[in-house]
Design an enzyme around this catalytic site. Structure first.
Site, PDB file in Angstrom:
ATOM      1  N   TYR A 121       0.835  -1.204   0.000  1.00 27.61           N
ATOM      2  CA  TYR A 121       0.000   0.000   0.000  1.00 27.61           C
ATOM      3  C   TYR A 121       0.878   1.266   0.000  1.00 27.61           C
ATOM      4  O   TYR A 121       0.638   2.216  -0.753  1.00 27.61           O
ATOM      5  CB  TYR A 121      -0.880  -0.083   1.242  1.00 27.61           C
ATOM      6  CG  TYR A 121      -1.864   1.012   1.451  1.00 27.61           C
ATOM      7  CD1 TYR A 121      -3.022   1.089   0.691  1.00 27.61           C
ATOM      8  CD2 TYR A 121      -1.664   1.961   2.450  1.00 27.61           C
ATOM      9  CE1 TYR A 121      -3.962   2.098   0.911  1.00 27.61           C
ATOM     10  CE2 TYR A 121      -2.583   2.963   2.688  1.00 27.61           C
ATOM     11  CZ  TYR A 121      -3.735   3.023   1.917  1.00 27.61           C
ATOM     12  OH  TYR A 121      -4.654   4.011   2.149  1.00 27.61           O
ATOM     13  N   LYS A 164       0.938   4.102  -2.817  1.00 33.86           N
ATOM     14  CA  LYS A 164       0.485   5.443  -2.452  1.00 33.86           C
ATOM     15  C   LYS A 164       1.549   6.503  -2.735  1.00 33.86           C
ATOM     16  O   LYS A 164       1.226   7.620  -3.129  1.00 33.86           O
ATOM     17  CB  LYS A 164       0.066   5.483  -0.984  1.00 33.86           C
ATOM     18  CG  LYS A 164      -1.269   4.781  -0.724  1.00 33.86           C
ATOM     19  CD  LYS A 164      -2.366   5.309  -1.606  1.00 33.86           C
ATOM     20  CE  LYS A 164      -3.760   5.054  -1.092  1.00 33.86           C
ATOM     21  NZ  LYS A 164      -4.785   5.474  -2.088  1.00 33.86           N
TER      22      LYS A 164
HETATM   23  P1  NAI Z   1     -13.387   2.155   1.531  1.00 37.79           P
HETATM   24  O1  NAI Z   1     -12.979   0.730   1.509  1.00 37.79           O
HETATM   25  O2  NAI Z   1     -14.585   2.551   2.297  1.00 37.79           O
HETATM   26  O3  NAI Z   1     -13.561   2.717   0.056  1.00 37.79           O
HETATM   27  C1  NAI Z   1     -12.862   2.250  -1.042  1.00 37.79           C
HETATM   28  C2  NAI Z   1     -13.867   2.002  -2.150  1.00 37.79           C
HETATM   29  O4  NAI Z   1     -13.166   1.639  -3.342  1.00 37.79           O
HETATM   30  C3  NAI Z   1     -14.822   0.851  -1.831  1.00 37.79           C
HETATM   31  O5  NAI Z   1     -16.170   1.305  -1.909  1.00 37.79           O
HETATM   32  C4  NAI Z   1     -14.506  -0.196  -2.866  1.00 37.79           C
HETATM   33  O6  NAI Z   1     -15.643  -0.945  -3.317  1.00 37.79           O
HETATM   34  C5  NAI Z   1     -13.930   0.649  -3.997  1.00 37.79           C
HETATM   35  N1  NAI Z   1     -13.074  -0.122  -4.893  1.00 37.79           N
HETATM   36  C6  NAI Z   1     -12.144  -1.042  -4.564  1.00 37.79           C
HETATM   37  N2  NAI Z   1     -11.573  -1.535  -5.654  1.00 37.79           N
HETATM   38  C7  NAI Z   1     -12.138  -0.911  -6.724  1.00 37.79           C
HETATM   39  C8  NAI Z   1     -11.957  -0.994  -8.118  1.00 37.79           C
HETATM   40  N3  NAI Z   1     -11.068  -1.836  -8.654  1.00 37.79           N
HETATM   41  N4  NAI Z   1     -12.713  -0.218  -8.917  1.00 37.79           N
HETATM   42  C9  NAI Z   1     -13.631   0.634  -8.397  1.00 37.79           C
HETATM   43  N5  NAI Z   1     -13.851   0.749  -7.069  1.00 37.79           N
HETATM   44  C10 NAI Z   1     -13.107  -0.008  -6.234  1.00 37.79           C
HETATM   45  O7  NAI Z   1     -12.105   2.960   2.072  1.00 37.79           O
HETATM   46  P2  NAI Z   1     -11.823   4.511   2.296  1.00 37.79           P
HETATM   47  O8  NAI Z   1     -11.166   4.621   3.596  1.00 37.79           O
HETATM   48  O9  NAI Z   1     -13.003   5.326   2.002  1.00 37.79           O
HETATM   49  O10 NAI Z   1     -10.687   4.778   1.205  1.00 37.79           O
HETATM   50  C11 NAI Z   1     -10.781   5.695   0.144  1.00 37.79           C
HETATM   51  C12 NAI Z   1      -9.384   6.057  -0.323  1.00 37.79           C
HETATM   52  O11 NAI Z   1      -8.706   6.779   0.717  1.00 37.79           O
HETATM   53  C13 NAI Z   1      -8.518   4.847  -0.622  1.00 37.79           C
HETATM   54  O12 NAI Z   1      -7.696   5.141  -1.755  1.00 37.79           O
HETATM   55  C14 NAI Z   1      -7.661   4.725   0.609  1.00 37.79           C
HETATM   56  O13 NAI Z   1      -6.449   4.061   0.365  1.00 37.79           O
HETATM   57  C15 NAI Z   1      -7.445   6.185   0.955  1.00 37.79           C
HETATM   58  N6  NAI Z   1      -7.036   6.426   2.331  1.00 37.79           N
HETATM   59  C16 NAI Z   1      -7.909   6.215   3.349  1.00 37.79           C
HETATM   60  C17 NAI Z   1      -7.497   6.472   4.648  1.00 37.79           C
HETATM   61  C18 NAI Z   1      -8.439   6.356   5.783  1.00 37.79           C
HETATM   62  O14 NAI Z   1      -8.054   6.748   6.893  1.00 37.79           O
HETATM   63  N7  NAI Z   1      -9.654   5.868   5.585  1.00 37.79           N
HETATM   64  C19 NAI Z   1      -6.114   6.879   4.950  1.00 37.79           C
HETATM   65  C20 NAI Z   1      -5.304   7.129   3.802  1.00 37.79           C
HETATM   66  C21 NAI Z   1      -5.770   6.885   2.543  1.00 37.79           C
END
Ligand code: NAI
Length: 317
Positions: free
Chosen positions: A181, A185
């Site tokens: 990851y 990132k």
């Molecule tokens: P989440 O798991 O709720 O959202 C990620 C979404 O991406 C999910 O709804 C999933 O179905 C979708 N997804 C996964 N693979 C996919 C694909 N191949 N095509 C289309 N959609 C796909 O997680 P969250 O926390 O909302 O994460 C959003 C972004 O923020 C991610 O890139 C994550 O790495 C980043 N992030 C989140 C942090 C946090 O504290 N929640 C910290 C740092 C980064």
């Protein structure tokens, strides 16, 4: 209009996205959903992309036949906004082309792309399978590349575009058990750094967001009292700012629980030791080499090379 909004309008500081089209990948839940809702509330027409998979990217979870993306579209429409759902995977070139075609057919332009989709497959590097490494790179890094490649020609033709890469503190600073990851990132920051240069003349600005929010991605990583403060909604204003008409380019913004900050890759001034330097001489000078007092962040890689040559010339080499 109250005084504050009138004032903001005068200073051209309102973030009104009426008439603009925003694509948010992975917007079926978590941060992506919050971004999609925030854009819609401020007038944007939104393409809600999400394939509805589980946290590790395995299988597609469907709820009574209504996908995660469709649910968010329904929420936006219930508030009087405009949105369409796209169930494609960011890892598929065909799916991303279809998403672009769908957006163009529905709304006629694409102004904003927020690369947000992501999965997690945490393990220490020693225990991680090659597949776990590759899949995380595929979704975060190559997924952002694939979506961006599909959309950029439209933005270039419009001579306007705003792109946000979703990076992470794991990539910027490291995190135990997240080598896949973290690599993906920080790769996104490298991608942003070159795109900001290549597409500036087309009116396209590219920035990165390092969020912290309570989502299913973090629900077993942080204690509950922390999770209450870390709402995804508190992060979305950062994305709106980075997608505004006056957005900066090439910036990394960090956001969580109401705090917003800027992250930068910095380099110390350094010291000219000589083209015949030895490791012993470097050890002797380490204090000066590593002194960050006059550290700078460069606009492009060649600025660093310029410093090296200037130092050598100054030393009379
Ligand atoms: P989440 O798991 O709720 O959202 C990620 C979404 O991406 C999910 O709804 C999933 O179905 C979708 N997804 C996964 N693979 C996919 C694909 N191949 N095509 C289309 N959609 C796909 O997680 P969250 O926390 O909302 O994460 C959003 C972004 O923020 C991610 O890139 C994550 O790495 C980043 N992030 C989140 C942090 C946090 O504290 N929640 C910290 C740092 C980064």
């Amino acid at each position: 209009m109250d005084m504050v909004s009138a004032n903001l309008k005068e200073q051209n500081m309102t973030y009104d996205f009426t008439g603009q089209v925003a694509i948010i990948t992975g917007a079926g839940g978590g941060l992506g959903r919050a971004h999609a809702m925030a854009f819609a509330e401020r007038g944007a027409m939104v393409v809600v992309n999400d394939l509805g998979g589980l946290r590790d990217g395995s299988k597609t979870a469907q709820d009574n036949g209504v996908t995660a993306a469709e649910k968010v579209v329904q929420e936006i429409m219930a508030l009087g906004g405009k949105a369409i759902a796209n169930g494609g995977s960011v890892t598929s070139e065909d799916d991303m082309q279809t998403m672009k075609d769908q957006a163009m057919a529905a709304f006629g332009r694409i102004d904003i792309l927020v690369n947000n989709a992501g999965i997690l497959r945490d393990k220490t590097f020693a225990k991680m399978t090659f597949d776990d490494f590759k899949r995380v790179m595929d979704v975060h890094l190559m997924g952002s590349v694939t979506a961006t490649r599909a959309i950029l020609p439209i933005m270039q033709a419009q001579e306007y575009g705003r792109i946000v890469m979703t990076t992470s503190s794991s990539g910027l600073y490291g995190n135990f058990g997240q080598s896949n990851y973290a690599a993906a990132k920080l790769g996104l920051v490298g991608l942003m750094n070159s795109l900001k240069l290549e597409f500036f003349k087309y009116g396209i600005r590219v920035n990165a967001l390092a969020p912290v929010a309570a989502t299913r991605m973090t629900d077993d990583i942080m204690p509950p009292q922390m999770l209450d403060l870390l709402t995804p909604e508190s992060v979305s204003p950062a994305v709106l700012y980075l997608c505004g008409k006056d957005a900066p380019t090439g910036e990394i913004m960090t956001a969580g629980a109401g705090t917003f900050a800027r992250a930068q890759i910095m380099e110390s001034e350094g010291v000219f030791i000589g083209v015949d330097a030895t490791p012993e001489m470097i050890a002797e000078q380490w204090q000066t080499i590593s002194d960050m007092t006059n550290a700078r962040s460069y606009k492009q890689g060649s600025d660093q090379g310029q410093k090296f040559i200037t130092n050598a010339f100054k030393a009379g080499v």
